[in-house]
Design a protein around this motif. Structure first.
Motif, PDB file in Angstrom:
ATOM      1  N   SER A  17       0.431  -1.078  -0.137  1.00  0.00           N
ATOM      2  CA  SER A  17      -0.079   0.086  -0.131  1.00  0.00           C
ATOM      3  C   SER A  17       1.041   1.180   0.191  1.00  0.00           C
ATOM      4  CB  SER A  17      -0.757   0.194   1.158  1.00  0.00           C
ATOM      5  OG  SER A  17      -1.864  -1.096   1.408  1.00  0.00           O
ATOM      6  N   HIS A  18       0.446   2.094  -0.372  1.00  0.00           N
ATOM      7  CA  HIS A  18       0.747   3.146  -0.449  1.00  0.00           C
ATOM      8  C   HIS A  18       0.488   4.613   0.671  1.00  0.00           C
ATOM      9  CE1 HIS A  18       2.161   2.758  -4.757  1.00  0.00           C
ATOM     10  NE2 HIS A  18       1.114   2.609  -4.748  1.00  0.00           N
ATOM     11  N   VAL A  19       1.707   4.619   1.479  1.00  0.00           N
ATOM     12  CA  VAL A  19       1.392   5.217   2.747  1.00  0.00           C
ATOM     13  C   VAL A  19       1.846   6.772   3.217  1.00  0.00           C
ATOM     14  CG1 VAL A  19       1.593   4.890   5.229  1.00  0.00           C
ATOM     15  CG2 VAL A  19       1.414   3.356   4.422  1.00  0.00           C
TER      16      VAL A  19
ATOM     17  N   LYS B  36      -3.122   4.372   0.879  1.00  0.00           N
ATOM     18  CA  LYS B  36      -3.644   4.390  -0.671  1.00  0.00           C
ATOM     19  C   LYS B  36      -3.692   2.244  -0.886  1.00  0.00           C
ATOM     20  CE  LYS B  36      -4.176   6.073  -5.328  1.00  0.00           C
ATOM     21  NZ  LYS B  36      -3.434   6.822  -6.105  1.00  0.00           N
ATOM     22  N   LEU B  37      -4.713   1.939  -1.055  1.00  0.00           N
ATOM     23  CA  LEU B  37      -4.280   0.634  -2.222  1.00  0.00           C
ATOM     24  C   LEU B  37      -3.940   0.950  -3.433  1.00  0.00           C
ATOM     25  CD1 LEU B  37      -7.217  -1.628  -1.397  1.00  0.00           C
ATOM     26  CD2 LEU B  37      -5.666  -1.798  -0.283  1.00  0.00           C
TER      27      LEU B  37
ATOM     28  N   ASP C 117       2.527  -5.492  -7.621  1.00  0.00           N
ATOM     29  CA  ASP C 117       2.359  -6.054  -6.447  1.00  0.00           C
ATOM     30  C   ASP C 117       1.818  -7.662  -6.359  1.00  0.00           C
ATOM     31  OD1 ASP C 117       2.759  -3.368  -5.827  1.00  0.00           O
ATOM     32  OD2 ASP C 117       1.073  -2.721  -6.229  1.00  0.00           O
ATOM     33  N   VAL C 118       1.134  -8.178  -7.424  1.00  0.00           N
ATOM     34  CA  VAL C 118       1.097  -9.502  -7.016  1.00  0.00           C
ATOM     35  C   VAL C 118       2.054 -10.497  -6.450  1.00  0.00           C
ATOM     36  CG1 VAL C 118       0.218 -11.735  -8.862  1.00  0.00           C
ATOM     37  CG2 VAL C 118      -1.418  -9.412  -7.607  1.00  0.00           C
TER      38      VAL C 118
ATOM     39  N   VAL D 293      11.959  -6.983   5.552  1.00  0.00           N
ATOM     40  CA  VAL D 293      12.136  -5.772   6.436  1.00  0.00           C
ATOM     41  C   VAL D 293      12.155  -4.187   5.310  1.00  0.00           C
ATOM     42  CG1 VAL D 293      13.861  -7.298   7.526  1.00  0.00           C
ATOM     43  CG2 VAL D 293      14.807  -6.306   5.573  1.00  0.00           C
ATOM     44  N   ASP D 294      11.966  -4.490   4.031  1.00  0.00           N
ATOM     45  CA  ASP D 294      11.463  -2.768   3.360  1.00  0.00           C
ATOM     46  C   ASP D 294      10.466  -2.531   4.160  1.00  0.00           C
ATOM     47  OD1 ASP D 294      14.172  -3.981   2.616  1.00  0.00           O
ATOM     48  OD2 ASP D 294      13.455  -5.236   0.635  1.00  0.00           O
ATOM     49  N   SER D 295       9.019  -2.910   4.049  1.00  0.00           N
ATOM     50  CA  SER D 295       7.993  -2.361   4.732  1.00  0.00           C
ATOM     51  C   SER D 295       8.043  -1.623   5.568  1.00  0.00           C
ATOM     52  CB  SER D 295       7.237  -3.424   5.235  1.00  0.00           C
ATOM     53  OG  SER D 295       5.682  -3.358   5.627  1.00  0.00           O
ATOM     54  N   ASN D 296       7.039   0.005   5.207  1.00  0.00           N
ATOM     55  CA  ASN D 296       7.601   0.751   6.460  1.00  0.00           C
ATOM     56  C   ASN D 296       6.672   0.112   7.579  1.00  0.00           C
ATOM     57  OD1 ASN D 296       9.043   2.033   4.859  1.00  0.00           O
ATOM     58  ND2 ASN D 296       7.325   3.202   3.812  1.00  0.00           N
TER      59      ASN D 296
END
Length: 142
Positions: free
Chosen positions: A7-9, A21-22, A31-32, A46-49
């Motif tokens: 998702s975009h944050v 935002k999706l 994304d899939v 670990v790259d996720s916010n």
């Protein structure tokens, strides 16, 4: 709050709110593919916010398990070292007793002698009974 991966944050500076935002439908293919990669790796990304609480709990549990395993291994090693310092091997003890002209026998060796004494035809009845009593003591220990 946890949001779906990919998702975009952003942080809205006017209101101070965080917004998620999706992904757009045109970016959905990448994304899939990213989601498939994460499932295949089976690890926390670990790259996720942001992380879900379940992901954090699993990661913390793995860290605690590995720490406990390391502690057990080091405790066992320390215990073995202290035991080795306190006691000597039986071969070394036998050698030292031989130097002092003292014969040291193990329980097994004594039991073999008692059995041979019991089976011997040269032994008297009293010697056989005494051998059986002694043998009973050693067998009870085993």
């Amino acid at each position: 709050q946890a949001v779906p991966a990919g998702s975009h944050v952003r942080l809205n500076l006017q209101t101070g709110d965080r917004e998620a935002k999706l992904p757009d439908s045109e970016n959905r293919q990448s994304d899939v593919a990213e989601e498939r990669r994460r499932k295949r790796l089976g690890k926390v990304d670990v790259d996720s916010n942001s992380f879900t609480s379940q992901e954090l709990k699993k990661a913390l549990a793995k860290m605690k398990e590995s720490e406990k395993a390391e502690r057990k291994v080091s405790a066992v090693f320390l215990n073995q070292c202290t035991v080795r310092k306190k006691f000597r091997p039986i071969e070394q003890l036998k050698e030292e007793f031989e130097k002092l002209n003292v014969k040291m026998e193990t329980d097994y060796e004594i039991m073999v002698k008692l059995i041979s004494k019991f089976n011997s035809s040269a032994s008297t009845l009293d010697e056989k009974v005494a051998a059986l009593y002694d043998l009973e003591y050693y067998v009870h220990q085993v």
